[in-house]
Write a protein that holds these residues in place. Sequence first.
Motif, PDB file in Angstrom:
ATOM      1  N   LEU A 127      44.828  39.155  51.019  1.00  0.00           N
ATOM      2  CA  LEU A 127      44.467  38.089  52.212  1.00  0.00           C
ATOM      3  C   LEU A 127      42.834  38.131  53.032  1.00  0.00           C
ATOM      4  N   GLY A 128      42.362  36.900  53.372  1.00  0.00           N
ATOM      5  CA  GLY A 128      41.133  36.712  53.890  1.00  0.00           C
ATOM      6  C   GLY A 128      39.913  36.474  52.548  1.00  0.00           C
ATOM      7  N   ALA A 129      40.941  36.473  51.619  1.00  0.00           N
ATOM      8  CA  ALA A 129      39.903  36.801  50.168  1.00  0.00           C
ATOM      9  C   ALA A 129      39.791  34.892  49.969  1.00  0.00           C
ATOM     10  N   LYS A 130      38.679  34.420  49.094  1.00  0.00           N
ATOM     11  CA  LYS A 130      37.936  33.444  49.101  1.00  0.00           C
ATOM     12  C   LYS A 130      37.775  33.256  47.490  1.00  0.00           C
ATOM     13  N   ALA A 131      38.202  34.016  47.113  1.00  0.00           N
ATOM     14  CA  ALA A 131      38.465  33.877  45.166  1.00  0.00           C
ATOM     15  C   ALA A 131      39.712  32.649  45.085  1.00  0.00           C
ATOM     16  N   PRO A 132      39.104  31.337  44.798  1.00  0.00           N
ATOM     17  CA  PRO A 132      40.208  30.804  43.683  1.00  0.00           C
ATOM     18  C   PRO A 132      41.692  30.892  43.799  1.00  0.00           C
ATOM     19  N   THR A 133      42.282  32.299  42.915  1.00  0.00           N
ATOM     20  CA  THR A 133      43.220  32.571  42.428  1.00  0.00           C
ATOM     21  C   THR A 133      42.921  34.422  43.105  1.00  0.00           C
ATOM     22  N   PRO A 134      43.614  34.746  44.047  1.00  0.00           N
ATOM     23  CA  PRO A 134      43.448  36.529  44.080  1.00  0.00           C
ATOM     24  C   PRO A 134      44.668  36.907  43.781  1.00  0.00           C
ATOM     25  N   TYR A 135      45.505  36.937  43.150  1.00  0.00           N
ATOM     26  CA  TYR A 135      46.966  37.667  43.468  1.00  0.00           C
ATOM     27  C   TYR A 135      47.085  38.343  42.268  1.00  0.00           C
ATOM     28  N   LEU A 136      47.717  39.553  43.381  1.00  0.00           N
ATOM     29  CA  LEU A 136      48.040  40.726  42.700  1.00  0.00           C
ATOM     30  C   LEU A 136      49.490  40.591  42.167  1.00  0.00           C
TER      31      LEU A 136
END
Length: 248
Positions: A127-136
Amino acid sequence: MEGRRYGVAMNDIRKVQPAPDYPPEEGCYLRGNDFSPVAVVVILKWRREETPPQIELLVRTAVESGAALAGTLQTENIGLEKVVCNLVSNPNIRYLIVFGPESPGHLVGDAIVALAKNGVDAGRRILGAKAPTPYLFNIPRQFVERFREQITVIDLVGEGDPAVLREAVCACFQESPTPFRGYTLHDPGAFPEPPLSGKITWRVTHPESEPKTEQEQEQKQRVQALMDRVRRVAAERQRRGGDQHNDG
């Protein structure tokens, strides 16, 4: 239990043994004192084989200054999942220093800070990450929550001075509260829960291609269900065809 810090007995600061497989994930890091309260991530915005000497120096400086683990991180998804696995397998680690110049492509530093502050949503997006693919996608939600409960992130993104890193690491293992760059740091002792042991599942190796919204996820599930049904029908027809052939 009574631990020892750099040869000095610690009767008031609780230390524990990490998980037997600690650190469970391999990576480009150095292992230091298992009873240290701090780990260090140095952002790597170059290709691995082109790692500059100054980045390698920062990793060495962190371990020589007392960090439990110190290494480089390139990606805001699978790489970060490995970091989470390694940290939650050692309850003694209570701080994560994020250091070095930000990666303009992956925005790794921003993703770590956002993960600590906000966690992930139902789709495993930070949540709130600006990265392209911040998925865990490849670690249990329990690991994410433990990371957020156990670890305080010290945001030094953009810093590159080894002296600053050394000062930050040293502040983390002081017995008395120590001010540093707006933080008040000291060694609080081990997190009061057993270590979490486990590796990433590699269930998703290309997070950039996964559905990003609930609607996309539902559509993927419908398509998958349809494909499974078609396979079952085809298998049943093939079986019946074989039975008729045998009967003839």
